[in-house]
Design a protein around this motif. Structure first.
Motif, PDB file in Angstrom:
ATOM      1  N   LEU A 242       0.812  -1.216   0.000  1.00 32.34           N
ATOM      2  CA  LEU A 242       0.000   0.000   0.000  1.00 32.34           C
ATOM      3  C   LEU A 242       0.846   1.266   0.000  1.00 32.34           C
ATOM      4  CD1 LEU A 242      -2.863  -0.799   2.527  1.00 32.34           C
ATOM      5  CD2 LEU A 242      -3.114  -0.368   0.086  1.00 32.34           C
ATOM      6  N   GLU A 243       1.925   1.248   0.716  1.00 34.67           N
ATOM      7  CA  GLU A 243       2.717   2.461   0.909  1.00 34.67           C
ATOM      8  C   GLU A 243       3.543   2.826  -0.314  1.00 34.67           C
ATOM      9  OE1 GLU A 243       2.285   4.335   3.558  1.00 34.67           O
ATOM     10  OE2 GLU A 243       0.817   2.860   4.244  1.00 34.67           O
ATOM     11  N   SER A 244       3.769   1.863  -1.206  1.00 35.84           N
ATOM     12  CA  SER A 244       4.656   2.154  -2.339  1.00 35.84           C
ATOM     13  C   SER A 244       3.943   2.205  -3.693  1.00 35.84           C
ATOM     14  CB  SER A 244       5.792   1.119  -2.397  1.00 35.84           C
ATOM     15  OG  SER A 244       5.274  -0.198  -2.375  1.00 35.84           O
ATOM     16  N   ILE A 245       2.735   1.648  -3.792  1.00 34.81           N
ATOM     17  CA  ILE A 245       2.008   1.704  -5.064  1.00 34.81           C
ATOM     18  C   ILE A 245       1.383   3.086  -5.220  1.00 34.81           C
ATOM     19  CG2 ILE A 245       0.127   0.751  -6.451  1.00 34.81           C
ATOM     20  CD1 ILE A 245       0.417  -1.843  -4.889  1.00 34.81           C
ATOM     21  N   ARG A 246       1.692   3.750  -6.314  1.00 34.32           N
ATOM     22  CA  ARG A 246       1.115   5.064  -6.581  1.00 34.32           C
ATOM     23  C   ARG A 246      -0.105   4.954  -7.500  1.00 34.32           C
ATOM     24  NH1 ARG A 246       3.773   5.600  -2.807  1.00 34.32           N
ATOM     25  NH2 ARG A 246       5.521   7.017  -2.456  1.00 34.32           N
ATOM     26  N   HIS A 247       0.005   4.166  -8.558  1.00 33.75           N
ATOM     27  CA  HIS A 247      -1.087   3.981  -9.513  1.00 33.75           C
ATOM     28  C   HIS A 247      -1.136   2.522  -9.950  1.00 33.75           C
ATOM     29  CE1 HIS A 247      -0.607   8.343  -9.789  1.00 33.75           C
ATOM     30  NE2 HIS A 247      -1.815   8.391 -10.326  1.00 33.75           N
ATOM     31  N   ILE A 248      -2.310   2.104 -10.394  1.00 36.30           N
ATOM     32  CA  ILE A 248      -2.495   0.790 -10.995  1.00 36.30           C
ATOM     33  C   ILE A 248      -3.142   0.989 -12.356  1.00 36.30           C
ATOM     34  CG2 ILE A 248      -3.658  -1.448 -10.838  1.00 36.30           C
ATOM     35  CD1 ILE A 248      -3.580  -1.220  -7.831  1.00 36.30           C
ATOM     36  N   GLY A 249      -2.645   0.298 -13.366  1.00 36.96           N
ATOM     37  CA  GLY A 249      -3.247   0.441 -14.684  1.00 36.96           C
ATOM     38  C   GLY A 249      -2.562  -0.448 -15.691  1.00 36.96           C
ATOM     39  N   GLY A 250      -2.977  -0.311 -16.948  1.00 37.09           N
ATOM     40  CA  GLY A 250      -2.366  -1.106 -17.998  1.00 37.09           C
ATOM     41  C   GLY A 250      -3.129  -1.007 -19.295  1.00 37.09           C
ATOM     42  N   LEU A 251      -2.731  -1.820 -20.250  1.00 37.89           N
ATOM     43  CA  LEU A 251      -3.361  -1.836 -21.557  1.00 37.89           C
ATOM     44  C   LEU A 251      -4.612  -2.704 -21.523  1.00 37.89           C
ATOM     45  CD1 LEU A 251      -3.383  -1.375 -24.662  1.00 37.89           C
ATOM     46  CD2 LEU A 251      -1.902  -3.369 -24.847  1.00 37.89           C
ATOM     47  N   CYS A 252      -5.662  -2.226 -22.128  1.00 37.66           N
ATOM     48  CA  CYS A 252      -6.908  -2.976 -22.195  1.00 37.66           C
ATOM     49  C   CYS A 252      -7.366  -3.016 -23.640  1.00 37.66           C
ATOM     50  CB  CYS A 252      -7.977  -2.323 -21.324  1.00 37.66           C
ATOM     51  SG  CYS A 252      -9.580  -3.082 -21.509  1.00 37.66           S
ATOM     52  N   ALA A 253      -7.441  -4.209 -24.229  1.00 37.21           N
ATOM     53  CA  ALA A 253      -7.829  -4.315 -25.631  1.00 37.21           C
ATOM     54  C   ALA A 253      -9.110  -5.098 -25.823  1.00 37.21           C
ATOM     55  CB  ALA A 253      -6.712  -4.981 -26.428  1.00 37.21           C
ATOM     56  N   ALA A 297      -4.778   5.482  -4.043  1.00 32.88           N
ATOM     57  CA  ALA A 297      -5.515   6.204  -2.995  1.00 32.88           C
ATOM     58  C   ALA A 297      -6.982   6.374  -3.375  1.00 32.88           C
ATOM     59  CB  ALA A 297      -4.868   7.566  -2.760  1.00 32.88           C
ATOM     60  N   ALA A 298      -7.254   6.611  -4.675  1.00 31.68           N
ATOM     61  CA  ALA A 298      -8.641   6.770  -5.116  1.00 31.68           C
ATOM     62  C   ALA A 298      -9.382   5.438  -5.071  1.00 31.68           C
ATOM     63  CB  ALA A 298      -8.678   7.341  -6.533  1.00 31.68           C
ATOM     64  N   GLY A 304     -16.100  -1.077  -0.441  1.00 23.85           N
ATOM     65  CA  GLY A 304     -16.257  -2.451  -0.892  1.00 23.85           C
ATOM     66  C   GLY A 304     -14.935  -3.070  -1.290  1.00 23.85           C
ATOM     67  N   LEU A 305     -14.119  -2.329  -2.054  1.00 23.71           N
ATOM     68  CA  LEU A 305     -12.824  -2.863  -2.460  1.00 23.71           C
ATOM     69  C   LEU A 305     -11.881  -2.997  -1.271  1.00 23.71           C
ATOM     70  CD1 LEU A 305     -12.230  -1.042  -5.854  1.00 23.71           C
ATOM     71  CD2 LEU A 305     -12.853  -3.422  -5.479  1.00 23.71           C
ATOM     72  N   ARG A 306     -11.995  -2.106  -0.303  1.00 23.98           N
ATOM     73  CA  ARG A 306     -11.129  -2.215   0.873  1.00 23.98           C
ATOM     74  C   ARG A 306     -11.346  -3.532   1.603  1.00 23.98           C
ATOM     75  NH1 ARG A 306     -12.536   3.140   2.068  1.00 23.98           N
ATOM     76  NH2 ARG A 306     -13.734   2.451   3.885  1.00 23.98           N
ATOM     77  N   ARG A 307     -12.569  -4.045   1.541  1.00 24.52           N
ATOM     78  CA  ARG A 307     -12.874  -5.273   2.263  1.00 24.52           C
ATOM     79  C   ARG A 307     -12.155  -6.477   1.668  1.00 24.52           C
ATOM     80  NH1 ARG A 307     -18.239  -3.307   2.633  1.00 24.52           N
ATOM     81  NH2 ARG A 307     -18.897  -4.617   0.899  1.00 24.52           N
ATOM     82  N   ILE A 308     -11.816  -6.437   0.371  1.00 23.12           N
ATOM     83  CA  ILE A 308     -11.130  -7.601  -0.200  1.00 23.12           C
ATOM     84  C   ILE A 308      -9.621  -7.412  -0.244  1.00 23.12           C
ATOM     85  CG2 ILE A 308     -13.132  -8.178  -1.608  1.00 23.12           C
ATOM     86  CD1 ILE A 308     -11.606  -7.140  -4.036  1.00 23.12           C
ATOM     87  N   LEU A 309      -9.118  -6.277   0.243  1.00 23.28           N
ATOM     88  CA  LEU A 309      -7.677  -6.061   0.317  1.00 23.28           C
ATOM     89  C   LEU A 309      -7.185  -6.500   1.684  1.00 23.28           C
ATOM     90  CD1 LEU A 309      -7.294  -2.510  -1.272  1.00 23.28           C
ATOM     91  CD2 LEU A 309      -6.711  -4.695  -2.313  1.00 23.28           C
ATOM     92  N   PRO A 310      -6.249  -7.470   1.741  1.00 20.84           N
ATOM     93  CA  PRO A 310      -5.696  -7.892   3.017  1.00 20.84           C
ATOM     94  C   PRO A 310      -4.669  -6.865   3.493  1.00 20.84           C
ATOM     95  CG  PRO A 310      -4.644  -9.099   1.235  1.00 20.84           C
ATOM     96  CD  PRO A 310      -5.691  -8.206   0.599  1.00 20.84           C
TER      97      PRO A 310
END
Length: 312
Positions: A242-253, A297-298, A304-310
């Motif tokens: 959590l402390e080091s990830i700034r963004h999550i993303g990627g290519l979606c085709a 952070a967003a 709901g998503l917080r509940r599935i993050l350990p």
């Protein structure tokens, strides 16, 4: 903040003094792609209850004589229709359990997962059969030829195997997830289409404890259970770093991937007009080059998503 398509459509319709009925007729005459739409469709688009395909959006933009490169990407209206408590239900309903998606995401809707396992790849020669299957999957999408070679993918996995996994059942391949913790400048160059995935070098991959953007290179679940297990792996990673990830993303085709991206509140980051690796076809139709991204952070604002993050 990016404008969503509904707001754009309503604003430009009023700028031109058109009613919803007259706009529907004009768009139908303007393009075969927009043929047959009516005022009900226009109303739904403006309210954001439904969204047209990217191809239809481009034709609408052309009708108003606007520059698509300046207008796109739109902010998806779909996440705004979800309360934080609904997001996990949305993910399950639309990605894992939807009968319509069953034929696309997977054809093996097993109800139990005890026969499935997650195998972490290390980059050793033992992983070569799985690497070939992953490349075969990506070849099936990018008909023009895949620039990522076996040697390159093998090197990525060997350099950083923190989120390189395959899902198996009785030791048979059922899907994969390859995500790389990248230096932030490299992550953003990929998101904005300023470099191709084949240009990623091992030196661009940073330890997960350091600030990074988590770039999802490839994600595929051949069955609903496999897809769920792979997504849980990504959630575990996010919770651990959590402390080091700034963004999550990627290519979606693919359309299924876009639906999954919306369920995690990822927003379009870069849309064509040129497809990065030549014509992209999926399930017999051409799709757009599209990247999604969101700050962690967003994403974590969603209860709901917080509940599935350990969380660690």
């Amino acid at each position: 903040m990016l404008e969503n398509f509904g707001s754009y459509l309503k604003r430009r319709r009023r700028d031109n003094g058109l009613t919803q009925d007259r706009l529907a007729l004009a768009l139908s005459c303007h393009s075969n792609t927009l043929g047959g739409i009516d005022s009900v469709t226009i109303s739904r688009w403006e309210r954001g209850t439904t969204e047209p395909t990217l191809e239809r959006q481009r034709h609408v933009i052309h009708f108003f004589q606007d520059d698509a490169d300046q207008v796109l990407p739109f902010r998806s209206a779909r996440p705004n229709l979800l309360s934080p408590e609904q997001s996990v239900g949305y993910l399950i309903r639309h990605y894992l359990n939807s009968p319509k998606l069953g034929s696309k995401v997977g054809t093996f809707p097993e109800k139990e997962n005890r026969k499935y396992e997650i195998r972490h790849l290390s980059g050793s020669d033992v992983d070569d059969p799985f690497i070939e299957l992953i490349l075969d999957y990506d070849h099936s999408i990018f008909e023009a030829g895949l620039p990522v070679s076996h040697e390159l993918l093998h090197g990525w996995i060997g350099h950083s195997n923190v989120l390189s996994v395959v899902s198996t059942k009785f030791n048979h391949y059922f899907g994969h997830l390859i995500a790389l913790p990248l230096a932030e400048d490299i992550y953003w160059r990929l998101i904005h289409g300023e470099m191709e995935e084949a240009e990623i070098r091992n030196s661009d991959i940073v330890p997960p404890e350091e600030p990074h953007g988590l770039y999802i290179y490839s994600l595929y679940g051949a069955s609903k259970i496999a897809a769920a297990l792979l997504l849980i792996e990504m959630a575990h990673y996010a919770g651990k770093y959590l402390e080091s990830i700034r963004h999550i993303g990627g290519l979606c085709a693919t359309s299924d991937g876009a639906r999954l991206a919306r369920s995690f509140h990822l927003q379009p980051g870069h849309v064509g007009p040129e497809v990065a690796h030549g014509p992209v076809r999926y399930q017999g139709r051409e799709v757009q080059y599209l990247t999604y991204t969101a700050p962690l952070a967003a994403i974590l604002k969603d209860a709901g998503l917080r509940r599935i993050l350990p969380l660690h």
